[in-house]
Design a protein around this motif. Structure first.
Motif, PDB file in Angstrom:
ATOM      1  N   VAL A   1      46.590  46.644  56.899  1.00  0.00           N
ATOM      2  CA  VAL A   1      45.305  46.321  56.453  1.00  0.00           C
ATOM      3  C   VAL A   1      45.512  45.584  54.753  1.00  0.00           C
ATOM      4  N   GLN A   2      47.075  45.484  54.075  1.00  0.00           N
ATOM      5  CA  GLN A   2      47.268  45.034  52.695  1.00  0.00           C
ATOM      6  C   GLN A   2      46.730  43.919  53.105  1.00  0.00           C
ATOM      7  N   GLY A   3      46.681  43.200  53.621  1.00  0.00           N
ATOM      8  CA  GLY A   3      45.639  41.395  53.246  1.00  0.00           C
ATOM      9  C   GLY A   3      44.178  41.912  52.642  1.00  0.00           C
ATOM     10  N   ALA A   4      43.455  42.799  53.307  1.00  0.00           N
ATOM     11  CA  ALA A   4      42.295  43.004  53.344  1.00  0.00           C
ATOM     12  C   ALA A   4      41.421  44.318  51.754  1.00  0.00           C
ATOM     13  N   MET A   5      42.945  44.527  51.929  1.00  0.00           N
ATOM     14  CA  MET A   5      43.136  44.877  50.655  1.00  0.00           C
ATOM     15  C   MET A   5      43.613  44.403  49.363  1.00  0.00           C
ATOM     16  N   GLU A   6      44.236  43.880  49.204  1.00  0.00           N
ATOM     17  CA  GLU A   6      45.090  42.400  48.348  1.00  0.00           C
ATOM     18  C   GLU A   6      43.884  41.794  48.128  1.00  0.00           C
ATOM     19  N   LEU A   7      42.912  41.263  48.965  1.00  0.00           N
ATOM     20  CA  LEU A   7      41.579  40.898  49.003  1.00  0.00           C
ATOM     21  C   LEU A   7      40.966  41.342  47.996  1.00  0.00           C
ATOM     22  N   MET A   8      40.570  43.195  48.180  1.00  0.00           N
ATOM     23  CA  MET A   8      39.440  43.364  47.285  1.00  0.00           C
ATOM     24  C   MET A   8      39.687  43.995  45.726  1.00  0.00           C
ATOM     25  N   TYR A   9      41.394  43.981  45.843  1.00  0.00           N
ATOM     26  CA  TYR A   9      42.043  44.299  44.464  1.00  0.00           C
ATOM     27  C   TYR A   9      41.644  42.930  43.794  1.00  0.00           C
ATOM     28  N   ASP A  10      42.242  41.705  44.163  1.00  0.00           N
ATOM     29  CA  ASP A  10      41.824  39.907  43.662  1.00  0.00           C
ATOM     30  C   ASP A  10      40.366  40.787  43.579  1.00  0.00           C
ATOM     31  N   LEU A  11      39.994  40.244  44.076  1.00  0.00           N
ATOM     32  CA  LEU A  11      38.305  40.748  43.653  1.00  0.00           C
ATOM     33  C   LEU A  11      38.248  41.468  42.306  1.00  0.00           C
ATOM     34  N   GLN A  12      38.620  43.177  42.228  1.00  0.00           N
ATOM     35  CA  GLN A  12      38.384  43.220  41.198  1.00  0.00           C
ATOM     36  C   GLN A  12      38.501  42.738  40.075  1.00  0.00           C
ATOM     37  N   GLU A  13      39.832  42.450  40.033  1.00  0.00           N
ATOM     38  CA  GLU A  13      40.573  41.889  39.283  1.00  0.00           C
ATOM     39  C   GLU A  13      39.670  41.077  38.636  1.00  0.00           C
ATOM     40  N   HIS A  14      38.863  39.904  39.709  1.00  0.00           N
ATOM     41  CA  HIS A  14      37.819  38.663  38.816  1.00  0.00           C
ATOM     42  C   HIS A  14      37.039  39.168  38.410  1.00  0.00           C
ATOM     43  N   LEU A  15      36.279  40.243  38.629  1.00  0.00           N
ATOM     44  CA  LEU A  15      35.016  41.022  38.130  1.00  0.00           C
ATOM     45  C   LEU A  15      35.347  41.414  37.260  1.00  0.00           C
ATOM     46  N   ILE A  16      36.673  41.844  36.697  1.00  0.00           N
ATOM     47  CA  ILE A  16      37.363  42.944  35.386  1.00  0.00           C
ATOM     48  C   ILE A  16      36.818  40.975  34.798  1.00  0.00           C
ATOM     49  N   GLU A  17      37.490  40.073  35.350  1.00  0.00           N
ATOM     50  CA  GLU A  17      37.439  38.912  34.066  1.00  0.00           C
ATOM     51  C   GLU A  17      35.995  38.909  33.822  1.00  0.00           C
ATOM     52  N   ILE A  18      35.425  38.776  34.657  1.00  0.00           N
ATOM     53  CA  ILE A  18      33.829  38.257  34.290  1.00  0.00           C
ATOM     54  C   ILE A  18      33.335  39.018  33.498  1.00  0.00           C
ATOM     55  N   THR A  19      34.262  40.421  33.472  1.00  0.00           N
ATOM     56  CA  THR A  19      32.605  41.044  32.824  1.00  0.00           C
ATOM     57  C   THR A  19      33.051  41.108  31.523  1.00  0.00           C
ATOM     58  N   GLY A  20      34.722  41.400  31.112  1.00  0.00           N
ATOM     59  CA  GLY A  20      35.198  41.348  29.733  1.00  0.00           C
ATOM     60  C   GLY A  20      35.376  43.460  30.324  1.00  0.00           C
ATOM     61  N   MET A  21      35.909  43.659  31.358  1.00  0.00           N
ATOM     62  CA  MET A  21      35.713  45.401  31.331  1.00  0.00           C
ATOM     63  C   MET A  21      37.522  45.876  31.450  1.00  0.00           C
ATOM     64  N   ASP A  22      37.849  46.758  32.062  1.00  0.00           N
ATOM     65  CA  ASP A  22      39.115  47.199  31.754  1.00  0.00           C
ATOM     66  C   ASP A  22      39.233  47.822  33.663  1.00  0.00           C
ATOM     67  N   GLU A  23      38.178  48.467  34.549  1.00  0.00           N
ATOM     68  CA  GLU A  23      38.476  48.781  35.794  1.00  0.00           C
ATOM     69  C   GLU A  23      37.228  47.970  36.594  1.00  0.00           C
ATOM     70  N   VAL A  24      36.646  48.101  38.094  1.00  0.00           N
ATOM     71  CA  VAL A  24      35.885  47.835  37.815  1.00  0.00           C
ATOM     72  C   VAL A  24      36.175  48.820  40.051  1.00  0.00           C
ATOM     73  N   THR A  25      35.450  48.988  40.242  1.00  0.00           N
ATOM     74  CA  THR A  25      34.963  49.598  41.659  1.00  0.00           C
ATOM     75  C   THR A  25      34.633  48.884  42.870  1.00  0.00           C
ATOM     76  N   LEU A  26      34.708  48.548  43.690  1.00  0.00           N
ATOM     77  CA  LEU A  26      34.174  47.970  44.291  1.00  0.00           C
ATOM     78  C   LEU A  26      33.325  48.989  45.553  1.00  0.00           C
ATOM     79  N   GLN A  27      32.680  50.252  45.726  1.00  0.00           N
ATOM     80  CA  GLN A  27      32.395  51.317  46.413  1.00  0.00           C
ATOM     81  C   GLN A  27      30.008  51.347  46.165  1.00  0.00           C
ATOM     82  N   PRO A  28      29.510  50.862  45.331  1.00  0.00           N
ATOM     83  CA  PRO A  28      28.327  51.071  45.379  1.00  0.00           C
ATOM     84  C   PRO A  28      28.264  50.412  46.681  1.00  0.00           C
ATOM     85  N   ALA A  29      27.233  49.976  46.878  1.00  0.00           N
ATOM     86  CA  ALA A  29      26.807  48.903  47.893  1.00  0.00           C
ATOM     87  C   ALA A  29      25.005  48.642  48.163  1.00  0.00           C
ATOM     88  N   ALA A  30      24.780  48.419  46.706  1.00  0.00           N
ATOM     89  CA  ALA A  30      23.161  47.527  46.299  1.00  0.00           C
ATOM     90  C   ALA A  30      23.335  47.790  44.577  1.00  0.00           C
TER      91      ALA A  30
END
Ligand SMILES: *Cc1c(COP(=O)(O)O)cnc(C)c1O
Length: 486
Positions: free
Chosen positions: A110-139
């Protein structure tokens, strides 16, 4: 039978009628109840409706036509952005490589799915100006709680055990004080000033050695930009507290300003609002949390990392607050948000912000002559009107909201935030055309005129819906439970 002739599904039942036909069983029948603990087995079968497949399709299709969604009509609900969700997001989320994988599959498959999640985190890091992002929380609320638990773990790790208080403005979304309480903090309220912004003098009064964090929503719940953010950040950091940014609605800030640059230590985003995940009806949502360096060791585990051999989940995080959700967030919603960010691109996201703000200000100024505008200043993606002028004529904001149904609109959020009398919180969003905005403005103006000339028509609204006024709490207080007691 209801007065609109649409029977309940239970009233349509005909004994023995079934909604499917399968070939005769050619394997031994298993009594499933023998596999369950005895106390979980029903003594009397459940009372289920017996209807044909066609009848049940027509039943639910008929009910669905009474529903109001963004795809069927304008939905200017303040606070919980109801913008259009592009259908390309749905198409991508249904790619079999995304839709048919299982979280227990080996990571190598499932490397493709993991890459998508990783890339999404990178985009959110860029958008928020933070150093790290987790996608775990559901809401969103789950993100708030996750971040507060990390703040708590951070202070505990530093032996700083006196920080028991979380400061929340009086205009905050109700989830903020709730999350602080569930995370074990005491909530302290800070007042708004006459401009609808956090009162700095009151903030100075409530901060201290016991301050764990300030939770701030920006633009705040009145749709106003908190102009003194840098001063607030200085006040909180000076006493050693952390700054939390409620970024549930980033529509007015995205690609223009970043919480990380304003001094915030952590932020949550609602991908199911700003980033076009569909929402309503209880989910699923996605509430990623971004953090600055100090808080990284406390991120929920596992943490998705990129190595020379590909993407992997890192469980070796001794200071982590632990898991906050099975697996790694609501993947399908994250695919939609990723698709949205990639299809819009940086210029598209900037345009989203500009149109969200332009649309709200256009509507606010067009409606200002007809309703009270308690905070008369440039708004961001939403604004709050007051119906106190109409109340003096005997018409409540609730009546006007019901009257909007006759024009085919979902009403705005009403009686919120609490510091506005007879409030109406309107968020047009950037996805609506000028024609749609103008039609809604015309409907609001007509209602304001009706209040003056013919108030009964508003007081007795709605006139065109299948069901008139509902008793809004009865269903919660007296639910009809259709099961047969054992
Ligand atoms: C919607 C919202 C939340 C809560 O998000 P959920 O996904 O509903 O839990 C928190 N804060 C603000 C400002 C919001 O608008």
């Amino acid at each position: 039978m209801h007065k609109d002739n649409q029977p309940l599904i239970f009233e349509m039942t005909k004994e023995g009628r079934i909604g499917y036909s399968l070939p005769e069983l050619d394997v031994p029948e298993i009594d499933l109840s023998s596999l369950l603990p005895t106390e979980a087995v029903r003594e009397v079968p459940a009372e289920l409706p017996e209807v044909s497949e066609l009848d049940i399709m027509r039943h639910y299709t008929a009910l669905s036509k009474r529903n109001h969604g963004v795809d069927s009509g304008f939905y200017p609900l303040g606070s919980c952005t109801m913008k259009y969700n592009p259908k390309i997001n749905e198409a991508v989320a249904r790619f079999s490589g995304f839709a048919n994988i299982h979280p227990l599959q080996d990571e190598s498959t499932v490397q493709g799915a993991m890459e998508l999640m990783y890339d999404l985190q990178e985009h959110l890091i860029e958008i928020t100006g933070m150093d790290e992002v987790t996608l775990q929380p559901a809401a969103g609320a789950h993100g708030e709680w996750t971040a507060l638990m990390m703040i708590r773990a951070y202070f505990e790790a530093n032996g700083d055990l006196e920080r028991t208080k979380v400061i929340v403005p009086d205009s905050a979304h109700g989830t903020n004080p709730a999350s602080a309480t569930v995370a074990g903090f005491e909530t302290v309220t800070v007042k708004s000033d006459e401009h609808g912004l956090v009162d700095l003098e009151d903030l100075k009064r409530v901060v201290g050695r016991d301050t764990a964090a300030l939770m701030l929503t920006n633009p705040n719940t009145l749709g106003l930009f908190e102009e003194h953010i840098l001063e607030m950040a200085a006040i909180i950091h000076e006493v050693g507290g952390k700054l939390y940014y409620d970024g549930a609605n980033l529509n007015a800030v995205m690609s223009k300003a970043r919480p990380g640059d304003m001094g915030f230590d952590c932020v949550h985003l609602n991908l199911h609002k700003t980033f076009t995940g569909p929402h309503g009806g209880g989910g699923p949502g996605s509430g990623p949390v971004g953090v600055k360096k100090d808080l990284i060791p406390f991120l929920p585990k596992p943490v998705l990392i990129k190595t020379e051999d590909g993407y992997t989940f890192d469980y070796n995080r001794p200071q982590s607050i632990g898991r906050v959700k099975p697996f790694y967030g609501n993947f399908g919603i994250n695919v939609r948000a990723y698709t949205y960010i990639r299809t819009m691109g940086p210029d598209g996201l900037k345009a989203v912000t500009e149109y969200a703000v332009l649309n709200a200000n256009y509507m606010m100024r067009k409606l200002q002559p007809y309703f009270d505008l308690p905070y008369d200043r440039h708004c961001k993606h939403e604004f709050v009107l007051s119906g106190r002028r109409q109340k003096k004529l005997g018409v409540r904001t609730l009546d006007m909201a019901k009257r909007l149904l006759d024009f085919g609109y979902h009403p705005p959020t009403i009686y919120f935030p609490l510091n506005v009398e007879e409030g109406m919180m309107i968020e047009p969003t950037e996805t609506e055309s000028k024609e749609t905005l103008d039609a809604f403005i015309d409907a609001m103006i007509q209602i304001a005129k009706e209040v003056e000339e013919n108030p009964e028509i508003v007081q007795e609204a709605p006139h065109t819906t299948v069901i008139k006024r509902l008793d809004e709490t009865k269903a919660a207080r007296n639910p009809i439970l259709r099961y047969t007691k054992a």
